[in-house]
Design a protein around this motif. Sequence first.
Motif, mmCIF file in Angstrom:
data_model
loop_
_atom_site.group_PDB
_atom_site.id
_atom_site.type_symbol
_atom_site.label_atom_id
_atom_site.label_comp_id
_atom_site.label_asym_id
_atom_site.label_seq_id
_atom_site.Cartn_x
_atom_site.Cartn_y
_atom_site.Cartn_z
ATOM 1 N N MET A 90 -49.186 13.888 46.928
ATOM 2 C CA MET A 90 -48.174 14.743 47.545
ATOM 3 C C MET A 90 -48.109 16.095 46.829
ATOM 4 O O MET A 90 -48.462 16.214 45.656
ATOM 5 C CB MET A 90 -46.810 14.060 47.492
ATOM 6 C CG MET A 90 -46.824 12.686 48.143
ATOM 7 S SD MET A 90 -45.167 11.959 48.348
ATOM 8 C CE MET A 90 -44.758 12.549 50.003
ATOM 9 N N SER A 91 -47.635 17.079 47.539
ATOM 10 C CA SER A 91 -47.471 18.406 46.949
ATOM 11 C C SER A 91 -46.239 18.437 46.051
ATOM 12 O O SER A 91 -45.147 18.054 46.478
ATOM 13 C CB SER A 91 -47.319 19.457 48.051
ATOM 14 O OG SER A 91 -46.841 20.665 47.485
ATOM 15 N N THR A 94 -44.024 21.448 47.740
ATOM 16 C CA THR A 94 -43.304 21.339 49.018
ATOM 17 C C THR A 94 -42.914 19.901 49.351
ATOM 18 O O THR A 94 -42.184 19.678 50.324
ATOM 19 C CB THR A 94 -44.168 21.855 50.190
ATOM 20 O OG1 THR A 94 -45.308 20.981 50.334
ATOM 21 C CG2 THR A 94 -44.647 23.275 49.945
ATOM 22 N N GLY A 95 -43.418 18.921 48.600
ATOM 23 C CA GLY A 95 -43.116 17.531 48.914
ATOM 24 C C GLY A 95 -43.926 16.968 50.064
ATOM 25 O O GLY A 95 -43.723 15.812 50.458
ATOM 26 N N GLU A 96 -44.830 17.759 50.632
ATOM 27 C CA GLU A 96 -45.627 17.263 51.755
ATOM 28 C C GLU A 96 -46.654 16.229 51.294
ATOM 29 O O GLU A 96 -47.147 16.276 50.174
ATOM 30 C CB GLU A 96 -46.356 18.431 52.435
ATOM 31 C CG GLU A 96 -45.420 19.339 53.200
ATOM 32 C CD GLU A 96 -46.112 20.639 53.606
ATOM 33 O OE1 GLU A 96 -46.397 20.798 54.796
ATOM 34 O OE2 GLU A 96 -46.366 21.472 52.717
ATOM 35 N N THR A 97 -46.983 15.326 52.194
ATOM 36 C CA THR A 97 -48.036 14.352 51.937
ATOM 37 C C THR A 97 -49.368 15.055 52.179
ATOM 38 O O THR A 97 -49.643 15.512 53.294
ATOM 39 C CB THR A 97 -47.899 13.150 52.891
ATOM 40 O OG1 THR A 97 -46.559 12.651 52.797
ATOM 41 C CG2 THR A 97 -48.875 12.042 52.511
#
Lengths: 309, 309
Positions: A90-91, A94-97
């Motif tokens: 995950m980032s 940004t918390g993105e997968t």
Amino acid sequence: MIFLERDEIAALVDMRLAAPAIEAAYQASTANEIELPPVGHITFPDHNADCHIKFGHHRSQPTFVIKVATGFPNNDPARAPTGNGVSIVMSAETGETLAILYDQMLLTDVRTAVGSAIATRLLARPDACKLLVVGTGAQAGQQIKAHRELLDRELDISIWGRSPEKASGMAAKHDADVATDLEAACRNADIIVSVTGARSPIIASDWIQPGTHITAVGADAPGKHELAFELINLADHLAADSIEQCLDHGEFSMLESSRHGDVVELGTLITSPPVRSDDQLSIADLTGTAAQDIAIANCILTAHAEQGS
Amino acid sequence: MIFLERDEIAALVDMRLAAPAIEAAYQASTANEIELPPVGHITFPDHNADCHIKFGHHRSQPTFVIKVATGFPNNDPARAPTGNGVSIVMSAETGETLAILYDQMLLTDVRTAVGSAIATRLLARPDACKLLVVGTGAQAGQQIKAHRELLDRELDISIWGRSPEKASGMAAKHDADVATDLEAACRNADIIVSVTGARSPIIASDWIQPGTHITAVGADAPGKHELAFELINLADHLAADSIEQCLDHGEFSMLESSRHGDVVELGTLITSPPVRSDDQLSIADLTGTAAQDIAIANCILTAHAEQGS
């Protein structure tokens, strides 16, 4: 989002590239540069099984990793593998997968074996070439590969297992010898790598010759032990991937408290290798850390990006 | 292995079917039938962000669930959503990965909103119909949907947000009214659902009329608070999804210790609803539990299986 299956991941594994990444991870972990929260754990007592959730963030990296791994040793391998799992990248910005690596335990097996070969390389005598692998699971095969790829010498490898059939199969698959008598095999070995799920010691103290190095990998949860307790306490050199984890639930949980201060992390040994004599005994205890999971996942994503470019 | 993306999952969500599953999960959790290890947590202080890893096993079920959810409230939603994540469903009998639900936070949002509507249904006056939603994130929209779907009455819904533009947008999208003055809106509401990321109380004690019910959802980590501390301590009825979590890091972490014994879990209220008078104040504090994550993931897999049959 990148989604990779086990076969795709297997094609991207390169232990020679993974080794420096995992060495750097050990160093960063020892230097406290990685946030490594307590490992999550669910047990399935009816199946003698468990699930570990390891996760962490190397604070200088733009990503973090959550790794889920199950161990169901009673599975019939013809129906379901004894290990399974997924890594999620995950980032940290940004918390993105960013990626789901559906590796089904492959990356855990690879990073564990690479970590073991790093430990062996750091601690064993430079001329140690007779390697005994104790255990016949998937991890045994990866250990053979990792030691062949990462030690700069010709190895004479033998395999012992509780099941002689499994040992024969593994030996044939990896062009190694079968050891039928564990005591004799231990007496003859320069290097012993133990990768069993043993719950009581299977390697006795008086079987081990001066000058031997042991990398003990199987004891990764409370109640698991492969080495005789007196053997651990006799060792001249004690190394751990994580001192905290190994003293808590690794082989070193049976170490006398007077010796706790003698345990050195691999992250320290990489820059300050141990000074050992030819008749000393060294033991590395590996419990596996999220630092390795982060490193191997990033290696796969780097290889995937290079493949695509 | 089943892999579903967010859009596929969204098409399978049915809050009316999820509600009884989540009620049963609350009951099982209160009855201690679910192994719920401590929640994993990584923080990203530079971004005021975090990642929660919730996992557990309902011991009578053949599967278990690991749910990863990130919260990056500073994200520009035009570039990346403020919440993200993945749910993994594994076999409790073989450790195999059965499903990866790449829901990007959708299931967390849905199970949270369904849990809130369950709490409101259990605790609010039966004739309470003026609902104020405080907050304008994705969770606010799900709360409106869940309360409309799960309360058996016509609701008069208004939305307040720090950003009047966001409140207007959310109100238009969900056919609700905009509240411009939080105090006046609180004074007028029968039901208040707070879903902000506030770190200090935004709802004052003397704004709340006798007979009001509040479902407080935003405080899910240490240091987060939406309700004035004296308001919590004034409440006649105190309900929690998990007493342990809410007293530790929910809104109820500010509850006087003399009142800790007054907090009742939703799992208890489902079979023994509270007896409230029309002028009492009730507050439900929800921190979210893996029990809900297990229930909603199983709902999606059941719907997916039925779709395929």
